[in-house]
Design a protein around this motif. Structure first.
Motif, mmCIF file in Angstrom:
data_model
loop_
_atom_site.group_PDB
_atom_site.id
_atom_site.type_symbol
_atom_site.label_atom_id
_atom_site.label_comp_id
_atom_site.label_asym_id
_atom_site.label_seq_id
_atom_site.Cartn_x
_atom_site.Cartn_y
_atom_site.Cartn_z
ATOM 1 N N PRO B 22 45.456 52.807 59.735
ATOM 2 C CA PRO B 22 45.603 51.438 60.768
ATOM 3 C C PRO B 22 46.331 50.573 59.971
ATOM 4 O O PRO B 22 48.056 50.176 60.663
ATOM 5 C CB PRO B 22 44.122 50.898 60.799
ATOM 6 N N ILE B 23 46.424 50.181 59.001
ATOM 7 C CA ILE B 23 47.725 49.407 58.783
ATOM 8 C C ILE B 23 48.949 49.463 59.245
ATOM 9 O O ILE B 23 49.394 49.044 58.683
ATOM 10 C CB ILE B 23 46.848 48.788 57.124
ATOM 11 N N VAL B 24 48.583 50.885 57.782
ATOM 12 C CA VAL B 24 49.962 51.876 57.532
ATOM 13 C C VAL B 24 50.987 51.717 59.355
ATOM 14 O O VAL B 24 51.933 51.159 59.069
ATOM 15 C CB VAL B 24 50.133 52.530 57.413
ATOM 16 N N GLU B 25 49.678 52.101 60.453
ATOM 17 C CA GLU B 25 50.563 52.392 61.835
ATOM 18 C C GLU B 25 51.097 50.673 62.115
ATOM 19 O O GLU B 25 52.088 51.044 62.342
ATOM 20 C CB GLU B 25 50.011 52.600 62.240
ATOM 21 N N ILE B 26 50.598 49.694 62.108
ATOM 22 C CA ILE B 26 50.101 48.560 61.976
ATOM 23 C C ILE B 26 51.823 47.889 61.513
ATOM 24 O O ILE B 26 52.735 47.451 61.843
ATOM 25 C CB ILE B 26 49.354 47.710 62.136
ATOM 26 N N VAL B 27 51.443 48.127 60.159
ATOM 27 C CA VAL B 27 52.771 47.735 59.148
ATOM 28 C C VAL B 27 54.126 48.564 60.007
ATOM 29 O O VAL B 27 55.037 47.611 59.792
ATOM 30 C CB VAL B 27 52.700 47.665 57.373
ATOM 31 N N THR B 28 53.867 49.453 59.715
ATOM 32 C CA THR B 28 55.218 50.575 60.278
ATOM 33 C C THR B 28 55.819 50.076 61.755
ATOM 34 O O THR B 28 56.891 50.868 61.401
ATOM 35 C CB THR B 28 55.054 51.323 59.523
ATOM 36 N N TRP B 211 41.667 40.534 70.543
ATOM 37 C CA TRP B 211 41.666 39.628 69.756
ATOM 38 C C TRP B 211 40.578 38.945 68.590
ATOM 39 O O TRP B 211 40.497 37.649 68.462
ATOM 40 C CB TRP B 211 42.681 38.271 70.394
ATOM 41 N N ILE B 212 40.315 40.123 68.169
ATOM 42 C CA ILE B 212 38.724 40.256 67.134
ATOM 43 C C ILE B 212 39.379 40.336 66.522
ATOM 44 O O ILE B 212 41.040 41.119 65.819
ATOM 45 C CB ILE B 212 38.431 41.868 68.444
ATOM 46 N N TRP B 213 38.956 39.844 64.660
ATOM 47 C CA TRP B 213 39.634 39.879 63.788
ATOM 48 C C TRP B 213 39.324 41.480 62.997
ATOM 49 O O TRP B 213 38.483 41.238 63.164
ATOM 50 C CB TRP B 213 38.969 38.258 63.204
ATOM 51 N N PHE B 214 40.460 41.274 62.771
ATOM 52 C CA PHE B 214 40.012 43.372 61.893
ATOM 53 C C PHE B 214 40.937 42.945 60.205
ATOM 54 O O PHE B 214 42.035 42.620 60.425
ATOM 55 C CB PHE B 214 40.530 44.559 62.092
ATOM 56 N N TRP B 215 40.136 43.311 59.396
ATOM 57 C CA TRP B 215 40.872 43.004 57.995
ATOM 58 C C TRP B 215 41.620 43.835 57.977
ATOM 59 O O TRP B 215 42.162 45.013 58.504
ATOM 60 C CB TRP B 215 39.744 43.375 56.768
ATOM 61 N N PRO B 216 42.483 44.331 57.394
ATOM 62 C CA PRO B 216 43.619 45.111 57.000
ATOM 63 C C PRO B 216 43.160 46.151 56.687
ATOM 64 O O PRO B 216 42.095 45.923 55.889
ATOM 65 C CB PRO B 216 44.878 44.458 56.338
ATOM 66 N N GLY B 217 43.516 47.385 57.043
ATOM 67 C CA GLY B 217 42.702 48.925 56.627
ATOM 68 C C GLY B 217 41.307 48.616 57.865
ATOM 69 O O GLY B 217 41.164 49.536 58.149
ATOM 70 N N GLN B 218 41.185 48.579 58.630
ATOM 71 C CA GLN B 218 39.585 48.483 59.609
ATOM 72 C C GLN B 218 41.285 48.973 60.940
ATOM 73 O O GLN B 218 41.478 48.985 61.158
ATOM 74 C CB GLN B 218 39.489 47.223 59.649
ATOM 75 N N HIS B 219 39.799 50.034 60.897
ATOM 76 C CA HIS B 219 40.313 50.099 62.102
ATOM 77 C C HIS B 219 39.967 49.558 63.282
ATOM 78 O O HIS B 219 39.083 48.681 64.127
ATOM 79 C CB HIS B 219 38.876 51.342 62.658
#
Lengths: 1104, 328
Positions: B22-28, B211-219
């Motif tokens: 998830p975090i890779v997808e969002i960052v890239t 707009w819910i808080w997800f930690w980096p790496g959380q789906h």
């Protein structure tokens, strides 16, 4: 002391870190990188961003290699043919001889010189004209702007230039003429020309050679086309349906004939590469570019009726996908990653994924797109999966619980009509009649009021007539569960045994495999509560009126019943052996009490292998029942037709009461208006015999199934009478929506106190447009893809509850499990995917002609009344053939003519019925076949009375007429009738009828006369029934009216009349035979006259 | 109050899917590349300015010459302090121009413009995110009334930035890096700047569907459910409900909320005054009362935003003070 500035300007002895450092390496590195990036940008722009170029190059290379290879093969093949070698030699020699003629050489030299001269003169001409035209332009403007002096000067110039142009022109034309004449002489020398024989020789030999080279030339033409292929984006643009498609930019071969799978086979040794070529570059299946197509496109293949490349349809109008995208296969197909090149998708990409074709899982889902324009057709050519889905949606009963656009039109019509009647017509009538009684008012004179009232009354009458018809035509999906209502009708309690009810509800598939009734997946408590409610709300005449256990019928009654059952034609619609046509699979566990089985893991029901037959009846005749069961353990139950149309009667005695069954057999429409079961016009004794046989004979032994509801066998009747349970059951019925398919009194808005809870399911009219994000994929690992969700839902409706915590039962899913096969599921999915909101321009909508409309509506009714189970109509039918023959064979010695073949007793073939019978007669016959007595006394199977409405009977009549393309008002028929109404002609016919050669009387019934060999239909009612034109065509050549396409062909046809006129058509008969044929026709028509008939019968009795 | 939701009001279900994907997808995502660049470049230049400032401060302390910077440590003092723009500056800048052109070209080739589906009012994307430079404002909408977060706060930020030249009376630090000579101005600005960057980073990487808080790496689960049990300040701490059973504001709420708000501003503006009066009376005198009040008000406003975020995330407080006109 120096100022700071002075100090700054001083040169230091040490090296300065900025000024003394070289930037050259940095500059070089940056520049080199920039140059590389520029190269990258250019590559990106011209090649990397245009992957279609790769496809096009690949196609051109592959096609070129393959074509060259084919050309080589063809040349090799030709070389091996000595005749071809001879033809080549001959043609070469002829050409040589022609060329050697001195005239030819002279002409060719002159032609060469002429070409040069012409070029020179043409150039002169162009220059002269180029100089002349601007002067004319200037002259005109000088006139216009009134520069008279200039004009004079210019006019002089124009006039000076003209003679020279004329002169050049003349020279040019004369040279052109000369050239044309010389060329003509070379090509087509005149007959008296010495070149003529030589040229003829050349032409003849060339033609002979070309005949051999046809393939080679075609291949070479294709090759030159491939070599000249332009690398560019190809586009189809159709604004009317918002299509901008560039699919054939990469699918280069799709729009070119000849690049089919066979072409690519063997094009390369690399198997994967070969598959790739087949997939990407193949010609579209059914591709046809033929300008000489016949005008009637209705019958043609769908690609020729839907031209894709002339900016009409494009590709994405059917396949979906993103037509303009050329940046990658993924984006064009709207699919992600690997899936972009495979049809079994993982997940929808950005937007608009391509629909699957030839997919193992989804079949041809592309057919969904047909629905956008073809809403009305029942059976769509090339859209078999879709047509099946549409049929199933009605058969399975999806429309019971879901509103679906384009389905259940009659229900909608009825609803609207009732509302109009109640809200509009009746109040208006009341007002008008008040005005009439009061002698008019200020707006209306009494006469005007009376006139309006009369008009309104006739409107109300026609509306209520239509309502009556609709009531006949509309039927609940399931049987009524009501209490009896007037007219001596019977209720549910009169029909079934109480103990059977919970057993059935708990799992209908266990009791009657293959039933359309879905498994409602109830818990034991729910089964008991619902049974109690159903039992309590359905009042009956009372249990006391009917003996629960009347099963001790005398043997002869049962045997008579057996004969009747076998010979009346019951088996045309009912199977009656356990497991016949179906395979029982245990799926009794409700979802809530056990982990559900996923669709892939579950086995299907098996009924007839109708699928193949449905797709291609000519190639795949309907299999015999035992073969169907043996070979199709996991086959498909597709259409409710043939013997699978009505319920399987196995175990029927455990379900229904004898007394009810007798009433039902006597008058099904009376017992349950709108029932599909027709009346067989039985006597009470006959009905009792059949009922006795049926309830005692058909056992459920042999049908084994765990959890088949047998645990309810000992449920005491008091449990069903428990009021508290009943109330609980009512709440459950309300939740599960049983009333959407069954009429149940407390949920019937037309009954006093009845609720109208409406449709229980969601409207599905635009399910194909519902955003994917709105589908709840829950915790089920299926591809996030519309067809995938729908298919899973249809096969295992409550699977989405799996893994969810739903404390309240009302939150749980309620759709029952229909036990459908994957084929059935994907067919229904196809329809749902096709139900999109998108509007299509009017011209694209399929607009059937009156004839097509009649056929569409007729096909619907033929299906509704299961006509094809017994009859062959339009080349298809007699599906119950095996069942009927088996039963007739069994009872043969009890039939009127034991010597006849069993097939002789089969119902008549209705191919050509539209021009055989008079439409008025057909209409009246369909309404009530009983009023005509018996047409074919040798038949035992009865044409039943279906209780059709007027409009249904009319539509069927119209259908038969439309099939034969017969037009009203049969002017020629009237003429012929007048011609045949001639006593002299009748006498000719009568003489022929009784003559030794014809001996018509040996086979045909006439009124009360029974012939020796009772095989011909009764001729007494011929005038009313038969079309005289048909008689004239039929009598000389009856064999021509045999079944032509009915399966199977190896059996004797059921047209037994032989030709007495050498099987020649009427037109080819000698005049005296023609007169005799017309005479016979006239005689048959004359038999309508009772006095004449009596006279003939008397004479016939004399022939014995 | 669940401890889980109280601390940051986040989805912390142990069952939620975690992973690198998830975090890779969002960052890239091409959308988010500028944010990454912002983090890296922002960090680098902050480091650079502080490094130079501290070095300068040290040099200044040692040499007493404010014009000296790191390229000219005392042992190299004989070099000319000034050199010509052409060619010495421009040749360096020219290389920079080439490198920047290069970066822009590579960026534009490698990353396509993040075009999405054609706009559809019936099917809006989830989450619906503002452009990256507005994500801070959007994040503020979580904590404030739209009127405050969308109108008042941005106006105050702009006005605050505009008045800096009028309230900053410190003449030092022009033309060279220094921290020691303007610790207050630099600290306040850095705090505000980094806080704004933080809001953008949160808006980009932590806010998922709904707009819910997800930690980096959380789906980023579109069906995720989190408690939305925020209460207003008086309710949370004094048990005074905001509205009565008929939907009218209660007097208790208005009084407590108003007092709390007023008290915050009074304390935040008065306390520094007394501290300065005691420790740095000359600074206070130089500033003057009107400038002090303005500075203190803007500072209290900025810190108020931070306070409010802390109240929301740590104490699940919705508003401190609800009035019919605005909610604070």
């Amino acid at each position: 002391m120096a100022t700071a500035d002075e100090k700054d300007d001083q040169k230091s002895s040490k090296k300065d870190p900025i000024c003394d450092r070289s930037n050259a390496p940095h500059f070089f590195a940056a520049s080199a990188l920039l140059a590389l990036t520029v190269v990258w940008a250019i590559a990106d722009e011209t090649w990397l961003r245009r992957p279609y170029k790769k496809y096009q190059t690949e196609f051109v290379e592959a096609a070129q290699t393959r074509l060259e290879q084919l050309i080589g093969e063809e040349e090799k093949r030709l070389k091996a043919i000595p005749e071809y070698q001879a033809a080549v030699k001959e043609s070469e020699e002829a050409q040589k001889a022609f060329d050697a003629h001195p005239d030819v050489k002279k002409i060719k030299d002159r032609l060469h010189a002429l070409t040069g001269e012409l070029n020179t003169v043409r150039l002169d001409f162009q220059i002269a004209r180029g100089d002349y035209q601007p002067v004319v332009y200037d002259l005109e403007h000088a006139w216009l702007e009134k520069h008279d002096d200039d004009a004079k000067e210019l006019f002089k110039n124009v006039k000076t230039a003209e003679p020279r142009i004329k002169e050049i022109e003349k020279k040019l034309f004369s040279l052109q003429d000369e050239k044309a004449k010389l060329q003509d002489r070379l090509e087509k020398p005149a007959a008296d020309d010495p070149l003529a024989p030589l040229k003829r020789q050349v032409d003849a030999t060339t033609k002979a050679r070309q005949a051999y080279e046809e393939n080679l030339t075609a291949l070479k033409t294709r090759l030159s086309g491939v070599i000249g292929f332009a690398h560019e984006i190809k586009q189809v643009y159709s604004p009317a349906i918002k299509v901008v498609d560039r699919c054939h930019t990469c699918h280069v071969g799709a729009d070119k004939p000849g690049y089919d799978a066979a072409f690519w086979d063997g094009s390369t040794k690399d198997k994967a590469e070969q598959e790739h070529r087949k997939k990407v570059y193949s010609t579209h299946p059914n591709f046809l570019i033929d300008p000489t197509l016949p005008a009637n496109r209705f019958e043609l293949d769908y690609l020729s009726t839907h031209p894709v490349l002339d900016n009409r349809f494009g590709c994405t109008s059917c396949h979906l996908g993103n037509g303009p995208a050329t940046s990658s296969a993924e984006e064009a197909h709207g699919l992600e990653g690997e899936a972009a090149t495979h049809w079994d998708h993982k997940r929808e990409f950005e937007i608009n994924p391509v629909l699957p074709v030839n997919s193992a899982k989804y079949g041809d889902m592309t057919e969904a797109s047909c629905l956008r324009c073809h809403e009305t057709e029942v059976a769509l050519k090339g859209g078999e999966q879709l047509s099946l889905g549409k049929q199933l949606i009605e058969d399975v009963g999806c429309i019971g619980c879901h509103k679906i656009k384009g389905f259940a039109g009659r229900e909608l019509e009825r609803e609207n009509l009732v509302v109009r009647m109640k809200k509009e017509m009746l109040p208006r009538r009341e007002k008008l009649s008040t005005v009439c009684n009061e002698g008019g008012n200020e707006q209306l004179s009494p006469e005007e009021a009376r006139r309006q009232l009369a008009a309104l009354d006739s409107e109300i009458r026609s509306a209520s007539n239509r309502l009556e018809e609709l009531d006949k035509e509309i039927k609940f999906i399931g049987p009524p569960l009501n209490s009896p209502s007037g007219n001596g009708r019977l209720g549910l309690r009169d029909k079934i045994f109480a103990r059977w009810l919970p057993r059935w509800i708990s799992n209908p598939h266990a009791f009657r495999p293959g039933t359309w009734m879905p498994n409602p997946l109830l818990t034991k408590e729910e089964v008991e509560a619902i049974s109690a409610f159903i039992w309590q709300q359905a009042q009956g005449k009372g249990v006391a009126d009917w003996s629960d256990d009347k099963r001790d019928f005398p043997k002869d009654v049962r045997e008579k019943g057996h004969v009747l059952f076998d010979t009346k034609g019951c088996v045309a619609c009912h199977l009656h052996e356990p497991g016949e046509g179906v395979q029982v699979v245990d799926d009794t566990e409700p979802l809530r009490t056990a982990d559900p089985v996923l669709p892939t893991a579950r086995k299907g029901y098996a009924v007839y292998a109708l699928e193949k037959w449905y797709k291609d009846p000519a190639k795949h005749p309907l299999p015999k029942k035992e073969r169907a069961i043996a070979r199709q353990p996991e086959g498909v139950r597709l259409l409710r037709m043939g013997s699978a149309y009505g319920p399987n009667l196995t175990g029927i005695g455990e379900k229904v009461r004898y007394g009810w069954l007798v009433e039902w057999l006597l008058d099904p429409q009376g017992v349950s208006p709108g029932a599909h079961m027709p009346s067989l016009r039985l006597t009470r004794a006959e009905a009792e015999q059949i009922a006795a046989f049926v309830v005692t004979e058909f056992k459920r032994e042999g049908v084994t199934s765990a959890g088949g509801g047998t645990e309810y066998a000992n449920l005491p009747l008091s449990a069903l009478e428990d009021k508290a349970q009943g109330e609980k059951g009512q709440a459950l019925v309300k939740r599960y929506g049983c009333y959407n398919c069954h009429s149940i009194d407390p949920f019937d808005p037309e009954k006093p106190g009845g609720l109208d809870p409406g449709k229980i399911g969601a409207e599905l009219s635009s399910h194909g447009s519902k955003p994917l994000a709105q589908f709840d994929f829950a915790f089920i690992e299926v591809p996030h893809y519309r067809p995938s969700w729908l298919l899973t839902k249809i096969l295992e409706p409550r699977v989405w509850d799996r893994g969810k915590y739903k404390a309240e039962p009302k939150d749980q899913l309620i759709m029952p499990r229909f036990g459908l096969t994957a084929e059935e599921g994907r067919a229904i999915t196809t329809v749902l995917v096709g139900l999109v909101d998108e509007k299509v321009a009017g011209e694209y909508k399929f607009d059937p002609s009156p004839r097509q409309r009649a056929i569409i509506e007729g096909e619907r009714l033929v299906k509704k009344f299961n006509c094809r189970s017994c009859h062959i109509i339009d080349g298809r039918g007699l599906y119950a053939r095996d069942q009927l023959l088996a039963e007739i064979e069994e009872q043969k010695e009890k039939l009127p003519d034991p010597n006849a073949l069993a097939s002789d007793y089969l119902p008549p073939n209705l191919n050509g019925q539209g021009n055989r019978a008079n439409p008025d007669w057909m209409f009246r016959f369909l309404k009530d076949p009983g009023q005509y007595g018996v047409i074919r006394p040798y038949h035992v199977i009865t044409m039943p009375t279906f209780g059709m409405s007027d409009s249904e009977a009319a539509a069927l009549t119209e259908y038969f007429v439309a099939l034969e393309n017969e037009g009203y008002p049969f002017e020629t028929k009237k003429e012929l009738e007048r011609e045949l109404d001639d006593p002299a002609l009748v006498d000719v016919g009568r003489k022929s009828y009784f003559s030794k050669e014809r001996q018509c009387y040996t086979c045909h019934f006439v009124g009360t006369f029974k012939p020796q060999t009772p095989l011909g239909p009764d001729l007494a009612k011929g005038k009313e029934r038969l079309n005289p034109a048909f008689l004239v065509r039929f009598i000389p050549d009856p064999i021509a009216f045999n079944h032509q396409e009915c399966p199977p062909l190896d059996e004797p046809p059921n047209m037994r009349m032989t030709s007495f006129f050498n099987s020649r058509p009427f037109g080819l008969q000698p005049p005296e035979a023609q007169r005799e044929i017309k005479g016979l026709a006239a005689f048959i028509l004359k038999l309508q006259d009772p006095r004449y008939l009596a006279d003939v019968v008397r004479e016939l009795e004399g022939t014995r | 109050m669940h401890l889980e939701t109280a601390l940051f009001g986040l989805t912390t279900s142990p069952l939620a899917k975690w992973g690198l994907k998830p975090i890779v997808e969002i960052v890239t995502k091409p959308d988010n590349v500028p944010i990454l660049i912002m983090i890296v470049l922002g960090g680098f230049f902050i480091w650079l300015s502080f490094y130079l400032a501290l070095q300068n401060d040290r040099l200044k302390k040692e040499s007493g010459d404010p014009k000296r910077d790191q390229f000219y440590p005392p042992e190299q003092a004989e070099y000319p302090v000034r050199i010509h723009v052409w060619p010495w500056l421009l040749r360096g800048e020219f290389i920079c121009v080439i490198v920047v052109t290069l970066i822009l070209m590579v960026w534009s080739i490698a990353l396509d413009a993040p075009l999405e589906d054609p706009a559809n009012a019936n099917l809006t994307p989830n989450p619906s995110k503002a452009p990256w430079y507005f994500l801070g404002l959007q994040e503020m909408l979580v904590y404030f009334d739209p009127w405050i977060a969308g109108v008042v706060a941005p106006s105050l930020i702009v006005v605050g930035l505009m008045v800096i030249p009028y309230i900053d009376v410190n003449p030092k630090g022009n033309g060279y890096y220094t921290f020691r000579e303007r610790p207050f101005a630099i600290s306040v600005f850095m705090f505000g700047f980094m806080f704004w960057m933080l809001l953008i980073v949160i808006g980009t990487f932590m806010r998922g569907p709904g707009w819910i808080w997800f930690w980096p790496g959380q789906h980023w689960d579109p069906h995720a459910v989190v408690a939305a049990t925020n209460l207003d300040f008086p309710d949370r701490f004094f048990g005074v409900p905001t509205k009565d059973a008929y939907g009218k504001l209660t007097v208790g709420h208005v009084v407590i909320g108003g007092l709390a708000t007023a008290a915050y501003f009074v304390v935040m503006m008065a306390a520094p005054y007394f501290w300065l009066k005691k420790k740095k009376p000359e600074f206070l005198a130089q500033l003057g009362m009107p400038r002090y009040l303005l500075t203190a008000f803007l500072g209290a406003g900025m810190m108020g935003v931070v306070m409010k975020i802390v109240l929301r995330l740590a104490f699940v407080v919705k508003y401190v003070w609800v009035t019919p006109y605005a909610r604070f």
